[in-house]
Design a protein around this motif. Sequence first.
Motif, PDB file in Angstrom:
ATOM      1  N   UNK A  16      14.609 -12.228  17.358  1.00 63.05           N
ATOM      2  CA  UNK A  16      16.011 -12.130  16.943  1.00 63.05           C
ATOM      3  C   UNK A  16      16.399 -10.682  16.654  1.00 63.05           C
ATOM      4  N   UNK A  17      15.520  -9.961  15.968  1.00 65.30           N
ATOM      5  CA  UNK A  17      15.807  -8.556  15.659  1.00 65.30           C
ATOM      6  C   UNK A  17      15.893  -7.748  16.955  1.00 65.30           C
ATOM      7  N   UNK A  18      14.945  -7.961  17.857  1.00 67.94           N
ATOM      8  CA  UNK A  18      14.962  -7.243  19.140  1.00 67.94           C
ATOM      9  C   UNK A  18      16.219  -7.571  19.938  1.00 67.94           C
ATOM     10  N   UNK A  19      16.582  -8.853  19.972  1.00 71.88           N
ATOM     11  CA  UNK A  19      17.778  -9.275  20.718  1.00 71.88           C
ATOM     12  C   UNK A  19      19.038  -8.678  20.091  1.00 71.88           C
ATOM     13  N   UNK A  20      19.089  -8.630  18.772  1.00 66.44           N
ATOM     14  CA  UNK A  20      20.228  -8.029  18.081  1.00 66.44           C
ATOM     15  C   UNK A  20      20.425  -6.588  18.558  1.00 66.44           C
ATOM     16  N   UNK A  25      23.423  -2.518  21.621  1.00 67.17           N
ATOM     17  CA  UNK A  25      23.484  -1.448  22.612  1.00 67.17           C
ATOM     18  C   UNK A  25      24.425  -1.830  23.747  1.00 67.17           C
ATOM     19  N   UNK A  26      24.316  -3.072  24.244  1.00 70.47           N
ATOM     20  CA  UNK A  26      25.199  -3.546  25.319  1.00 70.47           C
ATOM     21  C   UNK A  26      26.655  -3.525  24.869  1.00 70.47           C
ATOM     22  N   UNK A  27      26.900  -3.997  23.656  1.00 70.11           N
ATOM     23  CA  UNK A  27      28.271  -4.058  23.154  1.00 70.11           C
ATOM     24  C   UNK A  27      28.853  -2.655  23.020  1.00 70.11           C
ATOM     25  N   UNK A  28      28.033  -1.713  22.579  1.00 70.06           N
ATOM     26  CA  UNK A  28      28.497  -0.327  22.453  1.00 70.06           C
ATOM     27  C   UNK A  28      28.791   0.273  23.819  1.00 70.06           C
ATOM     28  N   UNK A  29      27.934  -0.035  24.796  1.00 68.41           N
ATOM     29  CA  UNK A  29      28.080   0.553  26.130  1.00 68.41           C
ATOM     30  C   UNK A  29      29.191  -0.124  26.934  1.00 68.41           C
ATOM     31  N   UNK A  35      29.225  -9.919  25.582  1.00 65.50           N
ATOM     32  CA  UNK A  35      28.233  -9.230  24.748  1.00 65.50           C
ATOM     33  C   UNK A  35      28.605  -9.360  23.272  1.00 65.50           C
ATOM     34  N   UNK A  36      29.891  -9.236  22.958  1.00 67.20           N
ATOM     35  CA  UNK A  36      30.356  -9.362  21.571  1.00 67.20           C
ATOM     36  C   UNK A  36      30.076 -10.762  21.029  1.00 67.20           C
ATOM     37  N   UNK A  37      30.342 -11.779  21.828  1.00 65.72           N
ATOM     38  CA  UNK A  37      30.106 -13.166  21.417  1.00 65.72           C
ATOM     39  C   UNK A  37      28.615 -13.416  21.174  1.00 65.72           C
ATOM     40  N   UNK A  40      27.552 -11.735  17.986  1.00 67.43           N
ATOM     41  CA  UNK A  40      27.966 -12.510  16.821  1.00 67.43           C
ATOM     42  C   UNK A  40      27.044 -13.713  16.602  1.00 67.43           C
ATOM     43  N   UNK A  41      26.642 -14.378  17.696  1.00 69.04           N
ATOM     44  CA  UNK A  41      25.734 -15.525  17.595  1.00 69.04           C
ATOM     45  C   UNK A  41      24.373 -15.112  17.031  1.00 69.04           C
ATOM     46  N   UNK A  42      23.818 -14.021  17.543  1.00 65.96           N
ATOM     47  CA  UNK A  42      22.507 -13.561  17.071  1.00 65.96           C
ATOM     48  C   UNK A  42      22.607 -13.085  15.629  1.00 65.96           C
ATOM     49  N   UNK A  43      23.702 -12.411  15.281  1.00 66.90           N
ATOM     50  CA  UNK A  43      23.895 -11.959  13.903  1.00 66.90           C
ATOM     51  C   UNK A  43      23.939 -13.152  12.961  1.00 66.90           C
TER      52      UNK A  43
END
Length: 102
Positions: A16-20, A25-29, A35-37, A40-43
């Motif tokens: 989970x931490x790695x996926x977060x 990174x994807x959301x920023x790029x 990616x945002x959704x 939010x799910x992983x968070x």
Amino acid sequence: MRTAVLMANPVILRGLVDRYHELLTQDSAQGSPEARCQLEDVTYTLCVSTGTRTADEALAVAEEQLTAALRVTAPRGERPTALTAAGRPDRTPFERGSCVGR
């Protein structure tokens, strides 16, 4: 009377931490809605898994739990290593840098 604290499986928690961090990174790029959704799910899952309310708190608690799990499983006299999502040893959180703030 002491209250029991549930702890997530360390391998799942590491995943989970790695996926977060991947999604962050994807959301920023990319800034894509998908990616945002997913972020939010992983968070949310990290927060539920650690009993916290924010991503920063969840990451801090996850690292504490992962470090504690490594202390329990590391043979005496050997330096503990972090686990990857596949359950293989990885570098310690201190060797690869803190997750919080990336």
